[in-house]
Write an enzyme that holds these catalytic residues in place. Structure first.
Site, PDB file in Angstrom:
ATOM      1  N   HIS A 302      -8.029  53.266 -27.288  1.00 15.99           N
ATOM      2  CA  HIS A 302      -7.375  54.477 -26.786  1.00 15.99           C
ATOM      3  C   HIS A 302      -5.873  54.356 -26.983  1.00 15.99           C
ATOM      4  O   HIS A 302      -5.331  53.256 -26.829  1.00 15.99           O
ATOM      5  CB  HIS A 302      -7.680  54.684 -25.287  1.00 15.99           C
ATOM      6  CG  HIS A 302      -7.441  56.085 -24.855  1.00 15.99           C
ATOM      7  ND1 HIS A 302      -6.199  56.529 -24.486  1.00 15.99           N
ATOM      8  CD2 HIS A 302      -8.276  57.143 -24.768  1.00 15.99           C
ATOM      9  CE1 HIS A 302      -6.285  57.811 -24.179  1.00 15.99           C
ATOM     10  NE2 HIS A 302      -7.529  58.215 -24.344  1.00 15.99           N
ATOM     11  N   ASP A 359     -15.771  58.365 -24.214  1.00 21.66           N
ATOM     12  CA  ASP A 359     -16.860  58.792 -25.095  1.00 21.66           C
ATOM     13  C   ASP A 359     -17.970  57.753 -25.226  1.00 21.66           C
ATOM     14  O   ASP A 359     -19.018  58.037 -25.784  1.00 21.66           O
ATOM     15  CB  ASP A 359     -16.299  59.113 -26.485  1.00 21.66           C
ATOM     16  CG  ASP A 359     -15.411  60.349 -26.452  1.00 21.66           C
ATOM     17  OD1 ASP A 359     -15.760  61.283 -25.720  1.00 21.66           O
ATOM     18  OD2 ASP A 359     -14.380  60.358 -27.143  1.00 21.66           O
TER      19      ASP A 359
HETATM   20  N1  CMC Z   1     -12.640  49.716 -33.686  1.00 23.34           N
HETATM   21  C1  CMC Z   1     -12.020  48.735 -34.387  1.00 23.34           C
HETATM   22  N2  CMC Z   1     -10.696  48.578 -34.424  1.00 23.34           N
HETATM   23  C2  CMC Z   1      -9.934  49.443 -33.745  1.00 23.34           C
HETATM   24  C3  CMC Z   1     -10.504  50.487 -33.004  1.00 23.34           C
HETATM   25  C4  CMC Z   1     -11.905  50.614 -32.991  1.00 23.34           C
HETATM   26  N3  CMC Z   1     -12.507  51.587 -32.301  1.00 23.34           N
HETATM   27  N4  CMC Z   1      -9.513  51.204 -32.419  1.00 23.34           N
HETATM   28  C5  CMC Z   1      -8.367  50.625 -32.791  1.00 23.34           C
HETATM   29  N5  CMC Z   1      -8.620  49.550 -33.605  1.00 23.34           N
HETATM   30  C6  CMC Z   1      -7.634  48.624 -34.160  1.00 23.34           C
HETATM   31  C7  CMC Z   1      -6.915  49.217 -35.354  1.00 23.34           C
HETATM   32  O1  CMC Z   1      -7.566  48.942 -36.562  1.00 23.34           O
HETATM   33  C8  CMC Z   1      -5.565  48.566 -35.259  1.00 23.34           C
HETATM   34  O2  CMC Z   1      -5.695  47.252 -35.742  1.00 23.34           O
HETATM   35  P1  CMC Z   1      -4.463  46.573 -36.569  1.00 23.34           P
HETATM   36  O3  CMC Z   1      -3.351  46.474 -35.572  1.00 23.34           O
HETATM   37  O4  CMC Z   1      -4.996  45.272 -37.020  1.00 23.34           O
HETATM   38  O5  CMC Z   1      -4.140  47.514 -37.691  1.00 23.34           O
HETATM   39  C9  CMC Z   1      -5.327  48.463 -33.758  1.00 23.34           C
HETATM   40  O6  CMC Z   1      -6.626  48.404 -33.175  1.00 23.34           O
HETATM   41  C10 CMC Z   1      -4.553  49.634 -33.174  1.00 23.34           C
HETATM   42  O7  CMC Z   1      -5.250  50.823 -33.511  1.00 23.34           O
HETATM   43  P2  CMC Z   1      -4.557  52.214 -33.824  1.00 23.34           P
HETATM   44  O8  CMC Z   1      -5.429  52.999 -34.746  1.00 23.34           O
HETATM   45  O9  CMC Z   1      -3.148  51.973 -34.271  1.00 23.34           O
HETATM   46  O10 CMC Z   1      -4.520  52.864 -32.371  1.00 23.34           O
HETATM   47  P3  CMC Z   1      -4.278  54.380 -32.041  1.00 23.34           P
HETATM   48  O11 CMC Z   1      -3.685  54.422 -30.707  1.00 23.34           O
HETATM   49  O12 CMC Z   1      -3.535  55.039 -33.145  1.00 23.34           O
HETATM   50  O13 CMC Z   1      -5.753  55.012 -32.056  1.00 23.34           O
HETATM   51  C11 CMC Z   1      -7.896  55.693 -31.366  1.00 23.34           C
HETATM   52  C12 CMC Z   1      -6.484  55.286 -30.931  1.00 23.34           C
HETATM   53  C13 CMC Z   1      -8.657  56.211 -30.152  1.00 23.34           C
HETATM   54  C14 CMC Z   1      -7.825  56.840 -32.399  1.00 23.34           C
HETATM   55  C15 CMC Z   1      -8.604  54.466 -31.983  1.00 23.34           C
HETATM   56  O14 CMC Z   1      -8.720  53.442 -31.003  1.00 23.34           O
HETATM   57  C16 CMC Z   1      -9.974  54.812 -32.541  1.00 23.34           C
HETATM   58  O15 CMC Z   1     -10.067  55.226 -33.717  1.00 23.34           O
HETATM   59  N6  CMC Z   1     -11.088  54.663 -31.742  1.00 23.34           N
HETATM   60  C17 CMC Z   1     -12.404  55.074 -32.172  1.00 23.34           C
HETATM   61  C18 CMC Z   1     -12.571  56.591 -32.017  1.00 23.34           C
HETATM   62  C19 CMC Z   1     -12.712  56.980 -30.548  1.00 23.34           C
HETATM   63  O16 CMC Z   1     -13.469  56.387 -29.803  1.00 23.34           O
HETATM   64  N7  CMC Z   1     -12.006  58.059 -30.180  1.00 23.34           N
HETATM   65  C20 CMC Z   1     -12.064  58.603 -28.804  1.00 23.34           C
HETATM   66  C21 CMC Z   1     -10.786  58.436 -28.039  1.00 23.34           C
HETATM   67  S1  CMC Z   1     -10.969  58.722 -26.265  1.00 23.34           S
HETATM   68  C22 CMC Z   1     -11.385  60.377 -26.115  1.00 23.34           C
HETATM   69  C23 CMC Z   1     -10.266  61.273 -26.439  1.00 23.34           C
HETATM   70  O17 CMC Z   1      -9.476  61.547 -25.555  1.00 23.34           O
HETATM   71  O18 CMC Z   1     -10.192  61.719 -27.575  1.00 23.34           O
END
Ligand code: CMC
Length: 440
Positions: A302, A359
């Site tokens: 998140h 989720d």
């Molecule tokens: N599985 C594997 N690795 C992950 C995941 C995941 N679900 N989420 C983040 N990471 C890793 C990512 O690859 C990155 O690694 P590195 O630093 O080595 O490059 C690190 O963690 C930071 O991730 P980020 O993408 O920079 O984080 P963000 O804040 O931009 O993204 C997120 C947040 C929710 C989009 C992401 O965690 C994600 O894609 N999760 C899966 C989709 C999901 O469950 N979405 C629902 C969010 S909650 C409901 C809502 O309000 O929408």
């Protein structure tokens, strides 16, 4: 007042510091460009406050979520979704009379214009219900055109809350080829939705209490989440003074994406895949860790929560309780729990502070209630409506609000003369290579 100092090209600049009611600190860069000539660059807006707000507070480090100051755990334990809608939109808990009047209006505005029923026939039965929802909500602005004065806005807010549940249920009925079931004025918001989803004309349908409670909980937990992707979209579209229905329709489209609300559908699909694969959790955890792979553990991570998502904690417990009360089991619940355990023991997830989000467990509850996977994100949208509306209204009522218009740092080509097509053709033909001779 606290000040922040910035030094650029040997010159110092001062900016006011705003401290929120829960001690969050923001540097007010409103004058940054005018004073320094520079802009702030923050792709994904992870460090940018786009507005001040009095609606929702989140402390992602401590796992705190509060609507208008009330902790989510306390609201979830005893409020009704109608009460939460009122709280978010109007800023205070309703009195008994206010709630009665509000619930009454929510009931009496549930029907959609008969002509709108025909719209459903225009979409292929396989159309994703989020696409249908977004289009139908935008279409409401064709029927309720007035919205300039506060009175009209208030009525449109009620109409939207009341009609989206009907549109959502109708899109489901259409997808399974059953006749639409009309809303009933003697039912609560949540009962009415379940009735429109699951009743069939040939037999009476009584909403099971356990389903009503589960739906109430799910909607409340999704009701607002401050400046997330879809809410920011709603506020941004609203900032151009677009009408309520158009703004919310844009929010629905933003929510649909798998990184946002669409994740709930993807979680179940992922759990089903793990099950079909014989429960090989490690394979999926390894895939999620592999920098070469696009795969992510859906329902994990998140932008704001870096400890735990309090909504996921509540839902995990509720999923087990509801399944027990319904007397059913779901193999996906065990798979989800095991996956969570394995991921949370893995340094990759621990170091990046990736925890289950809202989720991760919501889909298990929707499944138990008989709601099909494709409808999950529609359920999220139904719950998020009061938050979107409250945020849209807050932006509209803010005398200091401006049209949202971020800037950029341009990295493209510098100024160069345009080359007319004829000259480009001449140039291209001059550079065409003779075909190579292939020896016989
Ligand atoms: N599985 C594997 N690795 C992950 C995941 C995941 N679900 N989420 C983040 N990471 C890793 C990512 O690859 C990155 O690694 P590195 O630093 O080595 O490059 C690190 O963690 C930071 O991730 P980020 O993408 O920079 O984080 P963000 O804040 O931009 O993204 C997120 C947040 C929710 C989009 C992401 O965690 C994600 O894609 N999760 C899966 C989709 C999901 O469950 N979405 C629902 C969010 S909650 C409901 C809502 O309000 O929408």
């Amino acid at each position: 007042m606290k000040k922040a100092k910035l030094s650029l090209d040997g010159q110092d600049y001062e900016f006011p510091v705003l401290v929120g009611s829960e001690d969050e600190v923001g540097i007010d860069f409103t004058t940054l460009r005018n004073t320094t000539g520079a802009i702030g660059l923050d792709p994904g807006y992870g460090n940018t406050g786009s507005c001040t707000s009095t609606i929702t507070f989140i402390d992602g480090e401590k796992g705190i979520l509060q609507y208008r100051g009330y902790p989510i755990e306390e609201i979830a334990a005893s409020a009704s979704f109608a009460e939460v809608c009122y709280l978010l939109v109007y800023g205070h808990l309703p009195t008994v009379d206010e709630l009665r009047d509000f619930s009454d209006k929510l009931t009496h505005h549930s029907m959609i214009h008969e002509a709108m029923k025909d719209f459903f026939q225009g979409f292929p039965p396989t159309a994703h219900p989020m696409m249908v929802l977004s289009a139908m909500v935008a279409s409401l602005s064709a029927y309720y055109t007035r919205g300039a004065v506060d009175e009209d806005v208030d009525l449109n807010i009620i109409r939207l809350l009341a009609k989206v549940k009907t549109i959502a249920a109708f899109s489901y009925k259409r997808s399974i080829g059953q006749p639409f079931v009309y809303p009933r004025n003697d039912l609560s918001f949540t009962e009415d939705f379940l009735h429109m989803m699951f009743a069939v004309p040939s037999e009476p349908y009584v909403v099971p209490d356990v389903m009503d409670r589960a739906l109430n909980l799910l909607l409340i937990l999704h009701a607002d989440h401050e400046q997330n992707c879809s809410t920011s979209t709603v506020r941004m579209v609203g900032s151009s003074l677009s009408n309520l229905f158009a703004s919310i329709s844009s929010g629905i489209s933003a929510l649909w994406g798998p990184l946002h609300g669409g994740a709930n559908q993807k979680v179940i699909e992922m759990l089903e895949q793990i099950r079909a694969d014989g429960g090989d959790y490690q394979k999926y955890v390894d895939m999620a860790k592999d920098p070469e792979s696009d795969f992510r553990l859906m329902g994990f991570g998140h932008r704001v929560y870096k400890n735990f998502d309090p909504r996921a904690t509540i839902l995990k417990e509720a999923a087990a309780d509801v399944l027990a009360e319904l007397g059913t089991t779901d193999p996906l619940l065990e798979i989800a729990k095991n996956l969570e355990r394995i991921a949370l023991e893995d340094p990759f997830f621990v170091e990046r502070k990736l925890y289950p989000n809202v989720d991760f467990y919501s889909g298990i509850l929707y499944r138990a209630m008989g709601i099909p996977t494709e409808m999950f994100t529609v359920m999220f949208a139904l719950g998020r409506l009061p938050g979107w509306i409250a945020q849209w209204k807050e932006g509209r009522d803010d005398p200091k609000a401006k049209i949202s218009r971020p800037r950029q740092i341009y990295l493209g080509a510098t100024k160069r003369p345009f080359v007319p097509l004829e000259e480009r053709v001449v140039k291209e033909s001059a550079t065409v290579k003779e075909p190579e001779l292939v020896p016989a």
